[in-house]
Design a protein around this motif. Structure first.
Motif, short mmCIF file in Angstrom:
data_model
loop_
_atom_site.label_atom_id
_atom_site.label_comp_id
_atom_site.label_asym_id
_atom_site.label_seq_id
_atom_site.Cartn_x
_atom_site.Cartn_y
_atom_site.Cartn_z
N CYS A 254 0.85 -1.18 0.00
CA CYS A 254 0.00 0.00 0.00
C CYS A 254 0.89 1.24 0.00
N ALA A 255 0.34 2.30 -0.54
CA ALA A 255 1.10 3.53 -0.69
C ALA A 255 0.16 4.72 -0.58
N ALA A 256 0.72 5.88 -0.32
CA ALA A 256 -0.08 7.09 -0.17
C ALA A 256 0.62 8.26 -0.84
N PHE A 257 -0.17 9.18 -1.36
CA PHE A 257 0.40 10.44 -1.80
C PHE A 257 -0.57 11.58 -1.52
N ASP A 258 0.00 12.79 -1.46
CA ASP A 258 -0.77 13.98 -1.10
C ASP A 258 -1.38 14.60 -2.33
N GLY A 259 -2.38 13.94 -2.88
CA GLY A 259 -3.02 14.49 -4.07
C GLY A 259 -4.07 13.55 -4.59
N PHE A 260 -4.58 13.89 -5.76
CA PHE A 260 -5.64 13.12 -6.39
C PHE A 260 -5.39 13.12 -7.88
N GLY A 261 -6.29 12.48 -8.61
CA GLY A 261 -6.11 12.52 -10.05
C GLY A 261 -6.93 11.49 -10.76
N SER A 262 -6.67 11.36 -12.04
CA SER A 262 -7.37 10.40 -12.87
C SER A 262 -6.86 9.00 -12.59
N ALA A 263 -7.54 8.05 -13.17
CA ALA A 263 -7.13 6.65 -12.99
C ALA A 263 -5.71 6.45 -13.47
N ARG B 245 -3.30 8.41 -13.42
CA ARG B 245 -2.33 8.99 -12.49
C ARG B 245 -2.24 8.18 -11.22
N VAL B 246 -3.39 7.87 -10.62
CA VAL B 246 -3.37 7.26 -9.28
C VAL B 246 -3.07 5.78 -9.30
N LEU B 247 -3.05 5.16 -10.48
CA LEU B 247 -2.62 3.77 -10.57
C LEU B 247 -1.17 3.65 -11.01
N GLY B 248 -0.50 4.79 -11.08
CA GLY B 248 0.93 4.79 -11.39
C GLY B 248 1.75 4.98 -10.14
N ALA B 249 2.78 4.18 -9.98
CA ALA B 249 3.56 4.20 -8.74
C ALA B 249 4.33 5.49 -8.55
N ASP B 250 4.64 6.20 -9.62
CA ASP B 250 5.55 7.34 -9.54
C ASP B 250 5.06 8.45 -8.62
N VAL B 251 3.76 8.65 -8.50
CA VAL B 251 3.25 9.79 -7.73
C VAL B 251 3.23 9.53 -6.24
N TYR B 252 3.41 8.29 -5.84
CA TYR B 252 3.28 7.94 -4.43
C TYR B 252 4.60 8.18 -3.70
N ASN B 253 4.51 8.85 -2.57
CA ASN B 253 5.73 9.15 -1.84
C ASN B 253 5.81 8.49 -0.47
N TYR B 254 4.77 7.74 -0.10
CA TYR B 254 4.82 6.96 1.13
C TYR B 254 4.51 5.51 0.78
N TRP B 255 5.38 4.62 1.19
CA TRP B 255 5.21 3.20 0.88
C TRP B 255 5.36 2.37 2.14
N GLY B 256 4.55 1.32 2.21
CA GLY B 256 4.69 0.37 3.29
C GLY B 256 5.41 -0.88 2.82
N LYS B 257 5.79 -1.70 3.75
CA LYS B 257 6.34 -3.00 3.39
C LYS B 257 5.21 -3.88 2.87
#
Length: 126
Positions: free
Chosen positions: A95-104, A106-118
């Motif tokens: 699971c991952a999180a980022f501070d934003g929103f967007g289209s499918a 965008r949000v299904l791409g790993a590049d925008v996420y800046n918090y990641w869990g194991k």
């Protein structure tokens, strides 16, 4: 800030599992939370995401109709209900999180996420 994914395990094809993602150190309220999976030798694949304030959900074509993403009322846990599991769903799920929103796209791409869990391993046998 820490994300923790849990709930993985071993299941036979056609079975179900529920993954959960919890955070410590911040809240999900104004973020998009995504689920990704990866198998050795392949790129990380976006599976599903949810924009918490708006409740918008997104799914990859490979899981649409079988997986459901949701958040609890406290908005501190995001769940991924996985039904009709197939052997090709076998992967480590993150699971991952980022501070934003967007289209499918965008949000299904790993590049925008800046918090990641194991990750948590899901194994589906045939």
């Amino acid at each position: 800030v820490q994300l923790q994914a849990y709930g993985g395990g071993f299941v036979q094809a056609g079975g179900s599992l529920r993954l959960s993602c919890a955070a410590t150190g911040f809240y999900f309220d104004d973020r998009t939370i995504g689920w990704f999976r990866q198998v050795p030798g392949k790129e990380r694949e976006g599976v599903s995401s949810i924009s918490i304030p708006y409740g918008r959900t997104y799914y990859s074509d490979s899981v649409k109709g079988r997986f459901t993403i949701s958040t609890n009322s406290a908005r501190d846990t995001v769940n991924l209900e996985m039904n009709g599991l197939k052997p090709e769903d076998t992967a480590v799920y993150y699971c991952a999180a980022f501070d934003g929103f967007g289209s499918a796209g965008r949000v299904l791409g790993a590049d925008v996420y800046n918090y990641w869990g194991k990750g948590t391993l899901v194994t589906v046998s045939s």
